[in-house]
Design an enzyme around this catalytic site. Structure first.
Site, PDB file in Angstrom:
ATOM      1  N   ARG A   1      18.493   0.695   0.248  1.00 47.19           N
ATOM      2  CA  ARG A   1      18.092  -0.713   0.155  1.00 47.19           C
ATOM      3  C   ARG A   1      19.060  -1.511  -0.714  1.00 47.19           C
ATOM      4  NH1 ARG A   1      13.798  -4.248   1.478  1.00 47.19           N
ATOM      5  NH2 ARG A   1      12.769  -2.617   2.679  1.00 47.19           N
TER       6      ARG A   1
ATOM      7  N   ALA B   1       6.964  -1.698  -0.390  1.00 47.05           N
ATOM      8  CA  ALA B   1       7.931  -2.434   0.429  1.00 47.05           C
ATOM      9  C   ALA B   1       7.400  -3.804   0.849  1.00 47.05           C
ATOM     10  CB  ALA B   1       8.349  -1.616   1.657  1.00 47.05           C
TER      11      ALA B   1
ATOM     12  N   GLU C   1       7.821  -8.327  -3.263  1.00 51.34           N
ATOM     13  CA  GLU C   1       9.067  -8.028  -3.967  1.00 51.34           C
ATOM     14  C   GLU C   1      10.071  -9.188  -4.046  1.00 51.34           C
ATOM     15  OE1 GLU C   1       9.227  -4.648  -1.254  1.00 51.34           O
ATOM     16  OE2 GLU C   1      10.155  -3.528  -2.872  1.00 51.34           O
TER      17      GLU C   1
ATOM     18  N   PHE D   1      13.065  -2.189  -5.088  1.00 54.91           N
ATOM     19  CA  PHE D   1      13.450  -0.905  -4.507  1.00 54.91           C
ATOM     20  C   PHE D   1      14.953  -0.810  -4.259  1.00 54.91           C
ATOM     21  CE2 PHE D   1      12.999   2.498  -1.214  1.00 54.91           C
ATOM     22  CZ  PHE D   1      12.044   3.294  -1.808  1.00 54.91           C
TER      23      PHE D   1
ATOM     24  N   THR E   1      12.392   0.964   5.214  1.00 53.82           N
ATOM     25  CA  THR E   1      13.590   1.375   5.934  1.00 53.82           C
ATOM     26  C   THR E   1      13.390   2.741   6.583  1.00 53.82           C
ATOM     27  OG1 THR E   1      14.537   2.201   3.877  1.00 53.82           O
ATOM     28  CG2 THR E   1      15.148  -0.026   4.545  1.00 53.82           C
TER      29      THR E   1
ATOM     30  N   GLN F   1      -0.574   4.439  -5.427  1.00 56.07           N
ATOM     31  CA  GLN F   1      -0.254   3.484  -4.370  1.00 56.07           C
ATOM     32  C   GLN F   1      -0.213   4.156  -3.002  1.00 56.07           C
ATOM     33  OE1 GLN F   1       3.076   1.599  -7.126  1.00 56.07           O
ATOM     34  NE2 GLN F   1       3.208   0.689  -5.106  1.00 56.07           N
TER      35      GLN F   1
ATOM     36  N   GLU G   1       3.927   4.903  -6.552  1.00 57.68           N
ATOM     37  CA  GLU G   1       4.134   5.196  -5.136  1.00 57.68           C
ATOM     38  C   GLU G   1       4.214   6.709  -4.919  1.00 57.68           C
ATOM     39  OE1 GLU G   1       7.146   2.891  -3.194  1.00 57.68           O
ATOM     40  OE2 GLU G   1       7.140   4.135  -1.400  1.00 57.68           O
TER      41      GLU G   1
ATOM     42  N   ARG H   1       9.426  -2.455  -7.625  1.00 58.33           N
ATOM     43  CA  ARG H   1       9.493  -3.785  -7.010  1.00 58.33           C
ATOM     44  C   ARG H   1      10.931  -4.228  -6.697  1.00 58.33           C
ATOM     45  NH1 ARG H   1       5.740  -8.423  -9.713  1.00 58.33           N
ATOM     46  NH2 ARG H   1       5.235  -9.583  -7.848  1.00 58.33           N
TER      47      ARG H   1
ATOM     48  N   PHE I   1       3.580  -1.654  -9.129  1.00 57.16           N
ATOM     49  CA  PHE I   1       4.973  -2.129  -9.089  1.00 57.16           C
ATOM     50  C   PHE I   1       5.927  -1.070  -8.539  1.00 57.16           C
ATOM     51  CE2 PHE I   1       2.916  -3.860 -13.018  1.00 57.16           C
ATOM     52  CZ  PHE I   1       2.571  -5.089 -12.481  1.00 57.16           C
TER      53      PHE I   1
END
Lengths: 464, 768
Positions: free
Chosen positions: B310, B510, B714, B344, B441, B197, B232, B342, B228
C-alpha cells in the site's frame, strides 16, 4: 472505612490499602470508569470528589487510578454512573451525545466527569474553561466536538447536584485502615503525624498520591505502612506576610492556583504547564519537592524565586533554602521522620520572572528542559540580581550560581548574554534520553536564557 | 424521509456518556471464578531460551498454573504463518512473553511471573532499518511497481535531485488496551470475548492453538475502545492465551494488558526510510522518480507485506509521474511485529512523495503549492500500477475550491509579512492533497455477509461482520438498514459482532467496513422487502412492485396515508409461512491485481481530499503551534455526516500526532523507551488547531457504493501531511531559501536542528 459513593454509603474492608479507587469501582461493577494508563495521563478514570474549595463546596475532578482506596475515608465520590437521574441525562452527557463527542466511547466517561466538575464549579465564569479538560485524552475525535459540547454548556442547572453544593463538603479527619496486606494511617494534626513518624520512620508518605500511586501501579512497589498527609491543617496554610508568602506543602496545586491572586508572571506561566488540572487537583508542592525529580516542574520556578522549605520533625523545625534542599538524584535534605510543612517565597517578587518548559507536547508533558528565570535591573540597565534555575539538565534541579554571579553588575546586553551562554555550556552536562539529546538540552538551556533576554530587554527598552 | 445521510449521534452515544457501554474487560465481574493471566517477559531483544522452570511460581499463594509450550494441544502460534510462537524458544523482541501465569488475582499472577525461572542466552539484536539493511535482514521484498523506464528518464531530465526521509512509527494508543476473556460455554465449546477487529481470524487462531475445528470456537466483539488497525491481527495472541488457559483450567481466563505492557508487546505503525531521486523540468514538472522504501517490520511478517504494497501504491499520491519506479523492502528487526495502522502504509508512501515535491519546489525557488498543482493527475491518466484514476478531476477541483475558501493567496502574503517583521518566530503555510485507494489489496477480503432477522412484533436484529471501534460502522449500518427496510432506527437492534452469526468475515479494516457490510445488510433487507411486498400488496390492494416501505409504514406508491404498519405485515407474513430472516452478501466487483507484473485494479475507487495548515514556530526552541487548518474532503454522499466529520477530524489529528509529537524511541537494548503514557505523547487539547474548518465535497455521489457514499476511515489521516509541510515552510523562513531537511516526527528538537541548518546556510551565504 467508609465513604459515600454516588450518594450511598459504602463500607470497605479486607482489600489491600494500595487498591486504587478505580480498581475498587470496577470490581464493584461500576465499570464506567476506565483504565487507560494507570498513571494519571489519560483521564479515562476521572471521578469527582465533593470538596471544600476557595468558593465553597465543589466537585473536584480527580484520577481515580491515582487514589489509594483508604484515602477516600470519609469522602464523597461521584462516578459517571451517578450523573443521569431518573433516566434523564445530565446536561454534560446530553451535550456530548448531541455534538458527536464520543466515538469509541472509552474516554467518554472521563470527559463527562471533567465537564461536570467544571460546569458546576462555583466560581466559574460565563464561558466554559476548556483548560478544565486538558487532563483527558481522546484518541478518536480530535477534540473539536468535545470542545463544542463544552462551549454549549450554560450555568449548572438547579438540580440535586447544584443543591448538594449548598451544603458543606466532608471534612477530612484522621483515619486508620488496615488489612492483611498493610496499613494506612491519616493523622489529623502535624503533632500527631510527627509523633507517629518518629515511631515509624519507614512509613511511606502520601500527599496527593500522584507520584506514590504511580509507583504502586507501574512499578508494583508495595509498602506495609502508608501515611496520608491530607488531613493535617498545618500543611494547608496560605498566608501572606509582609516579607514572604507561606504556602502549605499539602495544599493542592489547584487550590493554590485559585488562591494566589497577584502571583508573579513566572507562577502564572507555571500553573498551566504543571501536569493537568486533574493532577493539580491532587498534587502538592510538598510532594513535587519531596520526590525530588530532576524534571519536576516546581523546583526551577521556586529556585528562581529564592524559595525555602520549612521542615518539621519530632526534634523541631528548620528552614532550608531550596537551593540547598536537593542533595543528589532523588535525594533531599529531608531526614527520616520529617515532613515538609510549607514553602516560603520571599517578597517582593522580582520585577521580571519567567517560566519556560520545552517538551514534545505543549500541555501536560514532562519537560525536556525547564527553566525559571528572575531578574532585577539596577541603574544604567545593569543586572542587580538574577536567578537562573533549570530542570532536566542535571541529576537534580540546579541553579547556575557562577553564571548568575558573572552577570551581576554587568549590563543586560547581548554581549553579557553571549558570555552567559558560553558559561552555561561549562556549567552543565546534560544527558541524552528519550525526551531529548544532550546537545539539545544544552542548547535549550542557552536559548531559553536568550528568549528571556529578548523579552525583558524589549520590556525594559534595553537595546540589544 | 431519508434516514441515510442524516446527522445522527453514534448509535451507542447514550451508553458511552452514562458509562453503560460495555467493553470486553467490563465483563470481568460476570465470571465469579475468573483467573487472571500475566506474562513472563524476556529481558532481551534477542535470545535463546535455554531453560524455563515454573515450579517456584506455583508456590505463590493464588497461582493456579503456568502456561507453557507443553500445554498447547494444537499449533502454538498466534499467526497462520506460524511465525509468532506463543511460547518462543528464541526471543525475538524485548519483553516478548515466554510463559503466562494464571492466578486467582492479578497480584498473584504477577508475583508468580516474577518467580518463573528462565535461563537465556543473549544473541546480537538488529534494532534499526540501517542495521537490517547492512545485515541483509529482510522479511519480504524487494517488491516492485513501475511504469516506463525511470533510470533513463532520470538521466535525460534537465534537473535532478535526490534525498531521503526517515518516518517514525506510531503507537496506536487505543484507549482500551488489548483484552480477552475466554470460557468454556454451556455446550462444551470455547467462547472468547475479545477486543478484536477481526473476530473470524481470532476464531481461526484460537481453534488452531487448541487443535479444534472452528465450529467449536465462538468469538464475540462487543465493541472496542479504539482499534486503528492495532487490533486487526494483534488481538489474536491474547485471545489465544485466554482460550488456552480456559481450556487447561476449565476456569474463565482474562487477559488484559495494562498500558505499559500493551505498548511493549503490541506492534505499531511501521517506521520507514524513504530514498528518492527525482528528475524534473524548470517548472517543477516531474519527469521521472525512483523511490526506494524500507519498512521496519519487526520480528515477524504479520501484515508487513500488504502494508508495504500500500505504501508503494501511494507513492504517487495525487501526482502523475511519467516514469516512476518504486521498490520496497520489509526489514526484519528485533522489535515488536509492526502491523496495520490507519492508512496501512499509504501515509508513509505519501510523505515521501510530498517531501520530494517540497524539495523540488524549494530547489527551484517556486511555491510548493504551485509545483504540486502542476503535477496532478488529469482525467484519463493511470497510476504506475495501471489503474485508471477515476474522477481524477476531483483532485484539481478540491484544490481550487479549498485554496479559495481558505484564502490561501491572501494568507501567503500575510505570512510573508509576518515573517519579515518577526526575527524569532516564523509562520509557515502549506496545502497538500490526498488520493487514497479503497479496497483491501488482498482481493479475497473484499466480501461481507449479513444476517437480518425480523421478529413477529416487527422488531429487527441486524448482524453483520463489521466490528465497532468508534468509527461508527454500526451507526452507518443501522441507517442503511432503517433506510433499506423502511423501519425507524429505534426498531432495529445492531447485535454485537459474533462469529456464530456471520461466518468467515473479513477484518474491519482498510476503511471498507461500511462499504462492505452496509452493502451486505442492504441486500438482506432488499430480500426481506421482496418477500413482504406481496403480503402487503394484498392488504393494500395494489401491485407488489408499487409497495413502498418507509418509517415503519407500508403503503402504495404515492399514497402514504393508506399505510399499514410494518409489524402487521410481518405478522401476516409469518402466518403465511414466509421466512422473516435473510442473509445478505456483497463482494466488491471487478478487482484484480497481479503482484508479479505489478499491474491491475486493486482499488474500487479513490477517496480524495486536501488540507491547508498554518503553523507558528519558535526559533529559540523549535516548538510550534498549529494556528489553523482548512479541510475539504470527499466522502461521496455521506451516510452519516456527524460520523464522517468525526472521522475526518479525528483522522487528521491522529495524523498530526504521528508526524509531529508521537515519538517511538527504542534504547540500545531494544527496549521501548517511550513505552507509557507519560513518555509517549498523543495529541491533547493543545494540539487542536485554533481554527479548524472542515467541509465535504458536494455533489460527490459514488455510484456502485452503498447509497453513493465513500469510505472515510483512513484517508483523512493523510491530510495531516499539510502540517508537516507547513512546519518545513516555517523552518525555511529562518533562512534564505533552499531545501529543508526534516524527518518525522518533527518534534521540537528536530525542528530546532532543521532551523539551525537553514540558519547556518544563511550565515555562510552572508559570509560569502
Amino acid at each position: 472505612m467508609e465513604f459515600v459513593l454516588n450518594g450511598r454509603r459504602v463500607q470497605v474492608e479486607k482489600l489491600a490499602p494500595q487498591t486504587t479507587l478505580l480498581d475498587y469501582l470496577r470490581a464493584s461493577g461500576l465499570t464506567g470508569s476506565k483504565e487507560g494508563c494507570a498513571e494519571g495521563e489519560c483521564g479515562a478514570c476521572t471521578v469527582v470528589l465533593v470538596r471544600e474549595g476557595p468558593a465553597g463546596t465543589e466537585y473536584r475532578g480527580v484520577n481515580s487510578c491515582l487514589l489509594f482506596l483508604p484515602m477516600l475515608a470519609g469522602q464523597e465520590v461521584y462516578t459517571v454512573e451517578g450523573l443521569a437521574q431518573d433516566g434523564k441525562l445530565a446536561e454534560v452527557q446530553a451535550a456530548m451525545v448531541q455534538h458527536g463527542g464520543s466515538q469509541c466511547g472509552y474516554c467518554t466517561p472521563g470527559f463527562v466527569m471533567s465537564l461536570f466538575a467544571e460546569q458546576y464549579r462555583p466560581d466559574r465564569g460565563p464561558e466554559f474553561d476548556l483548560h478544565a479538560l486538558s487532563g483527558n485524552l481522546c484518541r478518536c475525535t480530535g477534540y473539536r466536538p468535545i470542545k463544542d459540547a463544552a462551549l454549549s454548556l450554560g450555568p449548572a442547572p438547579e438540580d440535586s447536584f447544584k443543591a448538594r453544593l449548598r451544603e458543606p463538603a466532608p471534612v477530612l479527619g484522621p483515619a486508620v485502615y488496615e488489612s492483611e496486606q498493610g496499613r494506612f494511617v491519616r493523622p489529623g494534626s502535624l503533632e500527631e503525624c510527627l509523633t507517629f513518624l518518629a515511631l515509624h520512620p519507614e512509613a511511606k508518605l502520601v500527599a496527593g498520591g500522584t507520584d506514590a500511586v504511580v509507583e504502586s501501579n507501574l512499578q508494583y512497589r508495595r509498602w506495609e505502612l502508608l501515611v496520608g498527609l491530607e488531613a493535617i491543617p498545618e500543611l494547608k496554610v496560605f498566608e501572606e506576610h509582609e516579607d514572604m508568602l507561606e504556602i502549605g506543602a499539602g495544599l493542592s496545586l489547584g487550590e493554590l492556583e485559585r488562591r494566589w491572586k497577584g502571583a508573579p508572571q513566572i507562577v502564572r506561566e507555571w500553573f498551566p504547564l504543571f501536569a493537568s488540572p486533574l493532577i493539580r487537583n491532587s498534587a502538592t508542592l510538598g510532594g513535587n519537592l519531596g520526590t525530588a525529580s530532576p524534571i519536576g516542574d516546581s523546583p526551577p520556578m521556586l529556585l528562581a524565586l529564592d524559595a525555602a522549605v520549612r521542615i518539621a520533625g519530632k526534634e523541631g523545625e528548620r528552614v532550608v533554602p531550596l537551593a540547598e534542599f536537593f542533595k543528589g538524584y532523588r535525594q533531599t535534605a529531608l531526614g527520616k521522620g520529617e515532613v515538609i510543612v510549607s514553602v516560603l517565597v520571599p517578597k517582593p517578587f522580582p520585577a521580571h520572572s519567567r517560566f519556560f518548559k520545552v517538551a514534545k507536547r505543549r500541555l501536560d508533558d514532562i519537560s525536556t528542559v525547564a527553566a525559571g528565570f528572575a531578574l532585577e535591573l539596577g541603574g544604567a540597565g545593569r543586572v542587580a540580581r538574577v536567578r537562573l534555575a533549570y530542570g532536566g539538565v542535571a541529576a537534580t534541579p540546579v541553579r547556575l550560581f557562577a553564571v548568575e554571579e558573572a552577570l551581576t553588575g554587568q549590563p543586560w546586553s547581548e554581549a553579557s548574554l553571549r558570555r552567559a551562554q558560553g558559561m552555561i555550556a561549562e556549567a552543565i552536562k546534560p544527558i541524552s534520553d528519550h525526551r531529548g539529546s544532550a546537545e539539545y538540552r544544552l542548547r535549550m538551556a542557552q536559548k531559553l536564557l536568550e528568549k528571556f533576554y529578548y523579552e525583558t530587554a524589549s520590556a525594559e527598552g534595553v537595546k540589544g | 424521509m431519508k434516514v441515510v445521510g442524516k446527522a445522527i449521534p453514534h448509535e451507542s452515544a447514550v451508553e458511552h456518556v452514562t458509562g453503560r457501554a460495555l467493553y470486553t474487560d467490563d465483563l470481568l465481574t460476570r465470571f465469579p471464578d475468573l483467573l487472571h493471566a500475566w506474562p513472563v517477559l524476556a529481558p532481551h531483544a534477542h535470545a535463546k531460551v535455554l531453560a524455563l522452570d515454573p515450579s517456584r511460581a506455583l508456590e505463590v499463594p493464588g497461582v493456579v498454573t503456568v502456561l507453557t509450550a507443553e500445554d498447547v494441544p494444537g499449533v502454538g502460534h498466534s499467526s497462520h504463518y506460524h511465525d509468532e510462537p506463543l511460547f518462543p524458544a528464541e526471543v525475538m523482541f524485548h519483553g516478548q512473553p515466554v510463559a503466562w501465569v494464571l492466578g486467582e488475582s492479578l497480584e498473584a499472577a504477577r508475583l508468580g511471573a516474577t518467580r518463573v525461572e528462565v535461563e537465556y542466552e543473549p544473541l546480537p539484536a538488529i534494532l534499526s532499518i540501517e542495521e537490517a539493511i547492512a545485515a541483509g535482514s529482510f522479511l519480504a521484498g524487494p517488491l516492485r511497481l513501475s511504469r516506463g523506464d525511470a533510470a533513463s528518464a532520470l538521466a535525460r531530465a534537465p534537473r535532478r535531485l535526490s534525498g531521503e526521509v526517515r518516518i517514525g512509527g506510531q503507537e496506536h494508543f487505543y484507549l482500551e488496551t488489548h483484552a480477552s476473556i475466554a470460557h468454556l460455554d454451556e455446550s462444551g465449546g470455547v467462547m472468547v470475548h475479545a477486543s478484536t477487529q477481526h473476530p473470524s481470524e481470532t476464531q481461526e487462531v484460537v481453534a488452531m492453538v487448541l487443535g479444534l475445528p472452528r465450529n467449536q470456537v465462538t468469538v464475540q466483539c462487543l465493541r472496542m475502545g479504539g482499534g486503528f488497525g492495532g487490533k486487526e491481527t494483534q488481538a489474536n495472541p491474547y485471545a489465544a492465551i485466554a482460550a488456552l488457559g480456559a481450556w487447561k483450567t476449565r476456569h474463565p481466563v482474562r487477559v488484559r494488558l495494562p498500558r505499559h505492557l500493551d505498548m511493549a508487546l503490541s506492534g505499531k505503525r511501521h517506521p520507514f526510510l524513504g530514498r528518492y531521486e527525482a528528475g524534473f523540468d524548470d517548472e517543477g514538472r516531474l519527469l521521472a522518480v525512483r523511490i526506494e522504501l524500507y519498512s521496519d517490520g519487526g520480528y515477524s511478517l504479520d501484515l508487513s507485506e500488504p502494508v508495504l504494497w500500500r505504501a508503494m501504491f501511494h507513492s504517487d499520491n495525487a501526482y502523475f509521474v511519467p516514469d516512476l519506479e518504486v521498490t520496497g523492502h520489509v526489514c526484519k528487526t528485533h522489535k515488536t511485529s509492526q502491523t496495520a495502522f490507519r492508512g496501512f502504509g499509504g501515509p508513509q508512501g505519501m510523505v515521501v512523495i510530498e517531501d520530494l515535491l517540497d524539495r523540488v519546489a524549494r530547489s527551484l525557488g517556486l511555491p510548493p503549492e504551485a509545483v504540486r498543482e502542476r503535477n496532478f493527475y488529469r482525467e484519463g491518466q493511470t497510476t504506475h500500477y495501471g489503474q485508471v484514476v477515476k474522477d481524477a478531476g476531483r483532485i484539481q477541483a478540491i484544490w481550487s475550491e479549498l485554496k479559495a475558501s481558505s484564502e490561501l493567496e491572501r494568507r501567503r502574503a500575510e505570512v510573508a509579512a509576518f515573517n519579515a517583521s518577526s526575527p524569532h518566530t516564523k509562520r509557515g503555510l502549506a496545502i497538500t492533497p490526498v488520493k487514497f485507494g479503497i479496497s483491501f489489496t488482498a482481493t479475497f477480503y473484499n466480501q461481507a455477509g449479513a444476517l437480518v432477522l425480523i421478529y413477529r412484533d416487527g422488531s429487527v436484529q441486524v448482524n453483520h461482520g463489521g466490528t465497532e471501534m468508534g468509527q461508527g460502522v454500526h451507526t452507518k449500518v443501522l441507517q442503511v438498514a432503517a433506510q433499506s427496510l423502511g423501519v425507524p432506527l429505534e426498531q432495529i437492534r445492531i447485535m454485537p459482532t459474533r462469529t456464530d452469526k456471520v461466518p468467515n468475515t473479513s477484518a474491519t479494516a482498510a476503511s471498507t467496513g461500511s462499504d462492505l457490510n452496509g452493502a451486505a445488510v442492504h441486500q438482506a433487507c432488499e430480500i426481506l422487502k421482496e418477500r413482504l411486498a406481496p403480503v402487503a400488496a394484498r392488504y393494500l390492494g395494489c401491485a407488489p412492485e408499487r409497495v413502498r416501505f418507509e418509517e415503519g409504514r407500508i403503503f402504495p406508491e404515492g399514497q402514504p396515508e393508506r399505510f399499514v404498519p410494518f409489524a402487521r405485515v410481518v405478522e401476516a407474513a409469518y402466518l403465511e409461512r414466509i421466512p422473516l430472516f435473510a442473509q445478505g452478501y456483497y463482494r466488491t466487483p471487478d478487482l484484480h491485481f497481479d503482484k508479479g507484473k505489478g499491474q491491475g485494479k486493486p482499488f474500487h475507487y479513490f477517496a480524495y481530499g486536501a488540507a491547508v495548515s498554518e503553523v507558528e514556530v519558535d526559533g529559540f526552541t523549535g516548538e510550534y503551534r498549529l494556528l489553523r487548518t482548512d479541510i475539504l474532503h470527499d466522502v461521496g454522499d455521506s451516510l452519516s455526516p456527524l460520523v464522517d466529520r468525526g472521522q475526518v477530524e479525528g483522522g487528521f489529528v491522529q495524523g498530526l500526532g504521528w508526524l509531529t509529537l508521537e515519538e517511538l524511541v527504542w534504547d540500545a537494548q531494544g527496549r521501548l523507551a517511550t513505552g507509557g503514557a507519560s513518555t509517549y505523547k498523543l495529541p491533547s487539547w493543545s494540539e487542536l488547531p485554533e481554527v479548524l474548518n472542515v467541509r465535504f465535497l458536494e455533489r460527490a455521489a459514488e455510484p456502485g457504493v452503498i447509497y453513493g457514499s465513500k469510505a472515510v476511515g483512513e484517508p483523512p489521516l493523510m491530510l495531516a501531511i499539510s502540517v508537516r509541510e507547513a512546519l518545513k515552510d516555517a523552518v525555511a523562513a529562518f533562512g534564505q531559501g533552499g531545501i529543508v531537511e526534516l524527518d518525522a516526527p518533527s518534534t521540537p528538537e528536530r525542528v530546532y536542528w532543521a532551523i539551525e541548518k537553514v540558519r547556518a546556510r544563511k550565515e555562510v551565504a552572508v559570509g560569502d
